[in-house]
Write an enzyme that holds these catalytic residues in place. Structure first.
Site, PDB file in Angstrom:
ATOM      1  CE  LYS A 112      83.770 -22.068  54.258  1.00 49.52           C
ATOM      2  NZ  LYS A 112      84.833 -21.197  54.088  1.00 49.52           N
ATOM      3  CE  LYS A 136      89.815 -29.990  50.406  1.00 50.97           C
ATOM      4  NZ  LYS A 136      90.912 -29.029  50.766  1.00 50.97           N
ATOM      5  CE  LYS A 148      92.009 -23.221  47.605  1.00 60.72           C
ATOM      6  NZ  LYS A 148      91.683 -24.281  48.421  1.00 60.72           N
ATOM      7  CB  THR A 232      93.952 -28.124  57.906  1.00 59.20           C
ATOM      8  OG1 THR A 232      92.865 -27.090  58.014  1.00 59.20           O
ATOM      9  CG2 THR A 232      94.174 -28.977  56.516  1.00 59.20           C
ATOM     10  CG  ASN A 263      97.505 -23.151  60.384  1.00 58.73           C
ATOM     11  OD1 ASN A 263      97.760 -23.519  61.549  1.00 58.73           O
ATOM     12  ND2 ASN A 263      96.268 -23.670  59.780  1.00 58.73           N
ATOM     13  CB  SER A 392      85.630 -23.394  57.352  1.00 60.17           C
ATOM     14  OG  SER A 392      86.807 -22.835  57.460  1.00 60.17           O
TER      15      SER A 392
HETATM   16  N1  GLU Z   1      91.879 -23.788  52.293  1.00 55.53           N
HETATM   17  C1  GLU Z   1      91.314 -24.831  52.933  1.00 55.53           C
HETATM   18  C2  GLU Z   1      90.916 -25.959  52.006  1.00 55.53           C
HETATM   19  O1  GLU Z   1      91.613 -26.173  50.920  1.00 55.53           O
HETATM   20  C3  GLU Z   1      90.183 -24.519  53.689  1.00 55.53           C
HETATM   21  C4  GLU Z   1      89.047 -23.977  52.973  1.00 55.53           C
HETATM   22  C5  GLU Z   1      87.828 -23.395  53.982  1.00 55.53           C
HETATM   23  O2  GLU Z   1      87.767 -23.698  54.944  1.00 55.53           O
HETATM   24  O3  GLU Z   1      86.772 -22.985  53.340  1.00 55.53           O
HETATM   25  O4  GLU Z   1      90.541 -26.985  52.413  1.00 55.53           O
END
Ligand code: GLU
Length: 458
Positions: A112, A136, A148, A232, A263, A392
């Site tokens: 994810k 995370k 990623k 976030t 955002n 998410s």
């Molecule tokens: N891009 C966001 C992060 O770095 C969200 C990632 C997601 O929702 O999968 O945490």
């Protein structure tokens, strides 16, 4: 600094030391450093995010006395895909774009993590960011591994129609490796719900079935979750509020400086303002604005909601440099832009009481040490900004069950997860006498190591 500038700089800085050390021995390196041509920390500090992520994982593994196999597995992503895909531009020419998807670890669940559009996107950056996602997700206790992706481009140079073709082509190119139960991308720097919708559509055209849960961060009208866009920044401010409480301070009247007003930065400011904080500075890629009496947040919120970005045309405050913003004397400094903003060069100048990391990787390990020595409380990215991936996860759950929740329900569920994560990490940090970053990695690695053990990976 882009990657090429970085390597150029290091080729220049490393070379003389190397020559001196071989020809004259180490005494002269000392003299050389003393002459301040180059500081010792500048020699040692790496700005390569992949090396930084590995270092952070190693520190926590060591502190946990983990089986050596744990670091051995976690130090590299399981799979990294590079794709090059041609896209027709509006002027009739073709550009061959480069994109990546890094899948770090799926012991706990499917990979994810977001997809970013940025000129600095490169293999090492996505690898690092995918490590941070594994960590995370385990900090938050949600059943995902880390992934990623990104495309190396400056989105400001392309029309909306071009960006749509680029997003679709990228989604198609990575489609063999992603899926609702395999790897679930989401928005990140310079990407949003609209881009996710194009990517979902392109993916479904390949697989020939409905799969709304393959991307998260979608618009609400297209399978997205209420409270995802806010998630976030809401979480970043909530982390700041909890950190303020630990220092015996109320968010009401607390001063904030926010670097980056996309955002995440916007919603951090929005919720801080709603809670009664005084936002004294914000910055965008073009301008940093400071007003010691507090910026007119109502007007800023209005401008952002209409245009999607802010300027200082209305004269919200005086214009300062990015370096000045990072050095402001405030209660909360929230770096919400990119990696490597606080380094050994400028960490000593930070006068904030709390640094709450909205961005991923804004503080280098060397800067971390300096901030800790100076008594600055750092709430690390993997804890401070995990609200995004938490919601998410809620979006994905709603997609899979085809049943959608109310805004307040989602935000309450997010709050429960964030409060628990902060509390547990705070307690672990006290127990082991480590900073919150190390404690976050420790708690997270304990979770992923158990899953890997149960799977028989070591
Ligand atoms: N891009 C966001 C992060 O770095 C969200 C990632 C997601 O929702 O999968 O945490």
């Amino acid at each position: 600094m882009n990657r090429f500038a970085f390597y150029r700089l290091h080729a220049i800085t490393f070379l003389p030391v190397f020559v001196y050390s071989n020809v004259y021995g180490s005494r002269l390196i000392h003299v050389y450093e003393k002459e301040k041509y180059m500081s010792a920390s500048a020699v040692k500090e790496t700005l390569n995010p992949f090396e930084i992520a590995q270092k952070q994982v190693k520190t926590a593994c060591d502190r946990l006395n983990a089986d050596p196999a744990v670091f051995e597995i976690l130090k590299k992503p399981q799979r990294v895909l590079e794709v090059n895909f041609p896209v027709k531009l509006d002027n009739g020419t073709v550009e061959n774009f480069t994109g990546y998807r890094s899948q770090h670890n799926n012991a706990v669940g499917p990979y994810k993590g977001g997809v970013r559009f940025h000129p600095n996107v490169n293999m090492d950056e996505v690898k690092a960011l995918s490590i941070w996602m594994t960590i995370k997700c385990c900090v938050a206790g949600i059943p995902y591994g880390g992934g990623k992706g990104g495309i190396t481009l400056d989105p400001r140079n392309y029309s909306e129609a071009e960006l749509e073709r680029i997003a679709r082509a990228y989604s198609e190119a990575i489609s063999p490796l992603i899926g609702e139960k395999i790897d679930i991308p989401a928005p990140d720097v310079n990407t949003n719900g609209k881009i996710m919708s194009w990517m979902v559509d392109a993916y479904e055209n390949v697989v020939k079935h409905s799969a709304p849960g393959v991307f998260t961060g979608k618009p609400v009208e297209f399978g997205g979750s209420l409270a995802r866009t806010e998630a976030t920044g809401y979480g970043v401010n909530f982390a700041a509020v909890q950190a303020l409480e630990k220092l015996g301070k109320d968010v009401k009247g607390a001063t904030y400086a926010i670097q980056g007003f996309g955002n995440v930065g916007y919603h951090t400011g929005y919720y801080a303002h709603k809670a009664g904080a005084k936002i004294v500075a914000v910055s965008t890629v073009d301008v940093a604005i400071y007003n010691e009496n507090g910026l007119d947040m109502e007007a800023i919120i209005k401008e952002f909601q209409t245009k999607g970005f802010i300027t200082n045309e209305a004269g919200y405050g005086k214009e300062i440099s990015n370096a000045e913003l990072l050095a402001l004397e405030v209660d909360v400094l929230a770096p919400c832009a990119l990696e490597n903003q606080l380094t050994s060069e400028n960490a000593g100048k930070v006068r904030a009481k709390i640094v709450v990391e909205g961005a991923n990787g804004p503080t280098t390990p060397e800067a971390d040490v300096i901030l800790r020595q100076n008594g600055v409380l750092v709430v690390p990215d993997i804890l401070a900004n995990c609200g995004g991936v938490v919601v998410s996860y809620f979006e994905w759950v709603q997609n899979l069950q085809g049943y959608y929740w109310e805004f307040d329900e989602v935000q309450e569920k997010e709050t429960v997860v964030l409060r628990r994560a902060f509390r547990d990490i705070w307690n672990l940090a006290q127990e082991y006498d480590v900073d919150l970053r190390t404690a976050s990695y420790m708690m997270s690695i304990r979770r992923v190591e158990k899953a890997m053990k149960l799977r028989g990976w070591y």
